[in-house]
Design a protein around this motif. Structure first.
Motif, mmCIF file in Angstrom:
data_model
loop_
_atom_site.group_PDB
_atom_site.id
_atom_site.type_symbol
_atom_site.label_atom_id
_atom_site.label_comp_id
_atom_site.label_asym_id
_atom_site.label_seq_id
_atom_site.Cartn_x
_atom_site.Cartn_y
_atom_site.Cartn_z
ATOM 1 N N TRP A 263 9.344 12.993 -2.070
ATOM 2 C CA TRP A 263 10.366 12.849 -2.993
ATOM 3 C C TRP A 263 9.756 11.725 -3.809
ATOM 4 O O TRP A 263 9.281 10.930 -3.346
ATOM 5 C CB TRP A 263 11.724 12.521 -2.562
ATOM 6 N N GLU A 264 10.112 11.598 -5.139
ATOM 7 C CA GLU A 264 9.874 10.531 -6.031
ATOM 8 C C GLU A 264 10.870 9.365 -5.561
ATOM 9 O O GLU A 264 11.994 9.468 -5.319
ATOM 10 C CB GLU A 264 10.298 10.783 -7.605
ATOM 11 N N LYS B 233 7.108 6.011 3.176
ATOM 12 C CA LYS B 233 5.625 5.862 3.336
ATOM 13 C C LYS B 233 5.342 7.114 2.516
ATOM 14 O O LYS B 233 5.893 8.011 2.047
ATOM 15 C CB LYS B 233 5.370 6.130 4.738
ATOM 16 N N PRO B 234 4.105 6.827 1.985
ATOM 17 C CA PRO B 234 3.369 7.636 1.075
ATOM 18 C C PRO B 234 3.440 9.039 1.534
ATOM 19 O O PRO B 234 3.053 9.293 2.960
ATOM 20 C CB PRO B 234 1.957 7.195 0.889
ATOM 21 N N SER B 235 3.657 10.187 0.785
ATOM 22 C CA SER B 235 3.202 11.419 1.261
ATOM 23 C C SER B 235 2.459 12.431 0.497
ATOM 24 O O SER B 235 2.982 12.988 -0.433
ATOM 25 C CB SER B 235 4.901 12.032 1.361
ATOM 26 N N PRO B 236 1.073 12.331 0.705
ATOM 27 C CA PRO B 236 0.290 12.964 -0.327
ATOM 28 C C PRO B 236 0.251 14.477 -0.075
ATOM 29 O O PRO B 236 0.488 14.975 0.941
ATOM 30 C CB PRO B 236 -1.095 12.406 0.031
ATOM 31 N N ALA B 237 0.338 15.144 -1.142
ATOM 32 C CA ALA B 237 0.330 16.656 -1.392
ATOM 33 C C ALA B 237 -0.790 16.948 -0.404
ATOM 34 O O ALA B 237 -1.647 16.524 -0.209
ATOM 35 C CB ALA B 237 0.258 17.037 -2.581
ATOM 36 N N GLY C 87 6.710 5.260 -5.365
ATOM 37 C CA GLY C 87 5.800 6.467 -5.416
ATOM 38 C C GLY C 87 6.370 7.495 -4.558
ATOM 39 O O GLY C 87 7.243 7.572 -3.975
ATOM 40 N N PHE C 88 5.445 8.650 -4.609
ATOM 41 C CA PHE C 88 5.715 9.730 -3.834
ATOM 42 C C PHE C 88 5.725 9.719 -2.554
ATOM 43 O O PHE C 88 4.829 9.273 -2.040
ATOM 44 C CB PHE C 88 5.072 11.009 -4.470
ATOM 45 N N GLY C 89 6.718 9.893 -1.942
ATOM 46 C CA GLY C 89 6.791 9.758 -0.249
ATOM 47 C C GLY C 89 7.636 10.165 0.400
ATOM 48 O O GLY C 89 8.803 11.184 -0.165
ATOM 49 N N ARG C 90 8.033 9.920 1.651
ATOM 50 C CA ARG C 90 9.075 10.527 2.281
ATOM 51 C C ARG C 90 9.620 9.282 3.210
ATOM 52 O O ARG C 90 8.743 8.169 3.515
ATOM 53 C CB ARG C 90 8.574 11.572 3.450
ATOM 54 N N PRO C 91 10.952 9.456 3.765
ATOM 55 C CA PRO C 91 11.518 8.483 4.807
ATOM 56 C C PRO C 91 10.826 8.314 6.053
ATOM 57 O O PRO C 91 10.275 9.113 6.546
ATOM 58 C CB PRO C 91 12.919 8.671 4.922
ATOM 59 N N GLY C 92 10.785 7.076 6.531
ATOM 60 C CA GLY C 92 10.767 6.822 7.990
ATOM 61 C C GLY C 92 11.853 7.265 8.843
ATOM 62 O O GLY C 92 12.871 7.796 8.289
ATOM 63 N N GLU D 122 0.671 -1.165 0.101
ATOM 64 C CA GLU D 122 -0.029 0.064 0.149
ATOM 65 C C GLU D 122 0.769 1.207 0.013
ATOM 66 O O GLU D 122 0.660 2.167 1.019
ATOM 67 C CB GLU D 122 -0.829 0.020 1.374
ATOM 68 N N GLY D 123 1.982 1.302 -0.735
ATOM 69 C CA GLY D 123 2.655 2.479 -0.907
ATOM 70 C C GLY D 123 3.829 2.588 0.170
ATOM 71 O O GLY D 123 4.649 3.443 0.192
ATOM 72 N N HIS D 124 3.737 1.677 1.218
ATOM 73 C CA HIS D 124 4.720 1.553 2.181
ATOM 74 C C HIS D 124 5.764 0.783 2.070
ATOM 75 O O HIS D 124 5.463 -0.239 1.324
ATOM 76 C CB HIS D 124 3.963 1.402 3.560
#
Length: 463
Positions: A195-196, A186-190, A200-205, A140-142
């Motif tokens: 970052w790409e 993890k996903p990081s919805p606008a 998918g577009f997301g950010r680090p844990g 799930e994007g994670h």
RNA sequence: GGCUCGGUGGCAGAGUGGUUAUGUAGGGGCCUGCAAAGCCUUGCACAGCGGUUCGAUUCCGCUCCGAGCCUCCA
């Protein structure tokens, strides 16, 4: 010959420190998340690590000290939204304030101060490796770390997986295969920042950054990894899992860092420092009220692994002690700091070798201070040498005593006026007109100038 | 519930199987016209209960109390 012993959280015992490469000791300390002013707990970590590094530098020719800045994180995002300040601006502001506040406490900048957002690529590469090595999975994007695959998970904090699940008080996210799995990406919805990535577009844990930055800046394995005691679990536990698994070194936890060094917590007036209690002590505020050196000595007045109960009383006690040391140095101003063998007394320095026992070291400095009254010049010279050289290592007593004690400086009165009043007072004393003399003294005191009659005449200082 | 770490004199805080920690605050004294600083001197300790020991604050066990982590945290 003294040998440095440090408490290693990995193994939970005192160990002799044996460098990986004696020509370059490498230390990584988990630094602050920059979304607010640093508090006294952050300062303890910074001061203790500064001391560690400074002391290592007296033993080894080179020490590389890295301490990061976490500049992407949920709390930062929340603070940015709340204050309506762009993240970059917010993190820059509080990074600068952090460095400034720490420098007042005599903390040197680390050799390298990497930022998480400058290492997104490294984090993505690390995540790829973990997936490739079958220690991480995407859902799930994670991207999650597959904790059950890492057999020694829990070794640092001394807990096992099953107990942890039983005692767990948090709901398990649906995308986790196992309750103990943790997020790498993890996903990081606008409009949240991201970052790409291959997922998918997301950010680090949170844990990933320190694995990435320590490896990048120091190489593996390095000597010492440090931070506050609260980071032992889960942060450092997870770092170990990530780094060892990424490099297929799951049977050697020391393939990441050999020594794990953790400082204890600061309580405030006997209570845990927390926002809800409203007792957070900010360094920025304390610096306005107390000298940085007093705060530093206070932070070092308890052993670094013990809890430190922060009260006004202990600040005052340490302030008094420091003032006495400076008075000693003032009394010794015409004595050269010298010692035959150019070595700090063993009884004084051995405390530092013994797991940085600063209270012991400070006690020994007091013992020396007590010997001054009956010391000959050779002895005085030696005592001065010890005070200054040990002070250099623990970060105190490097100021000019006159300046520190406030002699000869006043913000309110000019020097000529003060000298004139002192002269008038001494004339009055000579005429046994003590009422007038005391009146002049009181007048000066009111303006923040305190006088002391010494056998070499009257001296004055601002208070 | 699990995992850690603690409980030392008014306060802070080391350490040790048998001898003064140290600071700060307090008492007494010296010095000083008086202060300030300095000097000398002096109380007050090792949570409780058992065990090991010739002897324990120090080792072991239990009890009580406290803190931290297990969830963001230095």
């Amino acid at each position: 010959m003294n040998k440095l012993k440090l408490h290693n959280t990995l193994g939970n015992k005192l160990e002799e420190f044996i460098p990986i490469n004696i020509k370059n000791i490498r230390v990584y300390a988990c630094g602050p998340t920059v979304y607010n002013y640093a508090h006294i707990g952050n300062a303890r970590m910074a001061v203790v690590n500064d001391l560690l590094v400074c002391f290592l530098r007296t033993i080894y020719p080179k020490v590389t000290y890295v301490s990061n800045i976490t500049d992407i994180d949920d709390k930062i995002i929340a603070a940015s939204e709340e204050k309506n300040i762009p993240i970059k601006e917010l993190t820059k502001k509080f990074t600068d304030i952090y460095n400034e506040d720490m420098s007042v406490l005599g903390v040197s900048l680390p050799d390298i101060q990497p930022k998480a957002t400058d290492h997104i690529n490294e984090m993505i590469e690390l995540t790829k490796l973990l997936i490739q090595n079958n220690f991480a999975y995407e859902k799930e994007g994670h991207v999650l770390f597959d904790v059950p695959k890492f057999k020694d998970y829990g070794s640092l904090s001394g807990r096992n997986r099953d107990e942890q699940i039983i005692g767990s008080r948090v709901e398990v996210a649906p995308y986790k295969k196992d309750p103990t799995d943790f997020v790498l990406w993890k996903p990081s919805p606008a409009p949240k920042p991201g970052w790409e990535s291959p997922w998918g577009f997301g950010r680090p844990g949170w844990h990933l950054e320190c694995s990435a930055m320590s490896e990048k800046t120091l190489g593996l394995p390095f000597d010492i990894h440090s931070g506050g005691a609260d980071l032992i679990f889960p942060h450092h536990e997870n770092e170990i899992a990530q780094t060892c698994a990424a490099h297929n070194n799951t049977h050697d936890l020391k393939s990441f860092a050999k020594y794990w060094f953790h400082n204890g917590f600061v309580n405030v007036e006997g209570e845990k420092m927390s926002k809800s209690v409203g007792n957070i002590r900010l360094v920025n505020e304390l610096n306005k009220e107390f000298k940085g050196e007093v705060l530093r000595l206070t932070l070092l007045s308890a052993h670094y692994r013990q809890p430190l109960n922060w009260t006004r009383n202990i600040i005052k006690q340490n302030s008094t002690m420091l003032e006495r040391f400076y008075r000693n140095l003032k009394d010794l101003e015409n004595i050269d700091a010298y010692k035959d063998n150019d070595q700090i007394d063993d009884v004084v320095i051995e405390g530092l070798y013994d797991d940085l026992n600063t209270p012991k070291v400070i006690a020994e400095l007091n013992v020396l201070s007590n010997q001054l009254s009956s010391a000959d010049n050779k002895m005085k010279s030696r005592i001065k040498y010890n005070l200054l050289e040990v002070g250099k290592i623990i970060g105190i007593l490097q100021n000019n005593p006159d300046t520190w004690l406030g002699y000869g400086k006043s913000a309110i009165l000019d020097e000529t006026t003060i000298e004139r009043l002192i002269k008038e007072r001494n004339e009055a004393r000579g005429n046994k007109n003590f009422d007038l003399a005391d009146q002049i003294r009181d007048e000066l005191k009111e303006k923040g100038v305190e006088i002391e009659d010494t056998k070499n005449g009257t001296i004055w200082k601002s208070v």
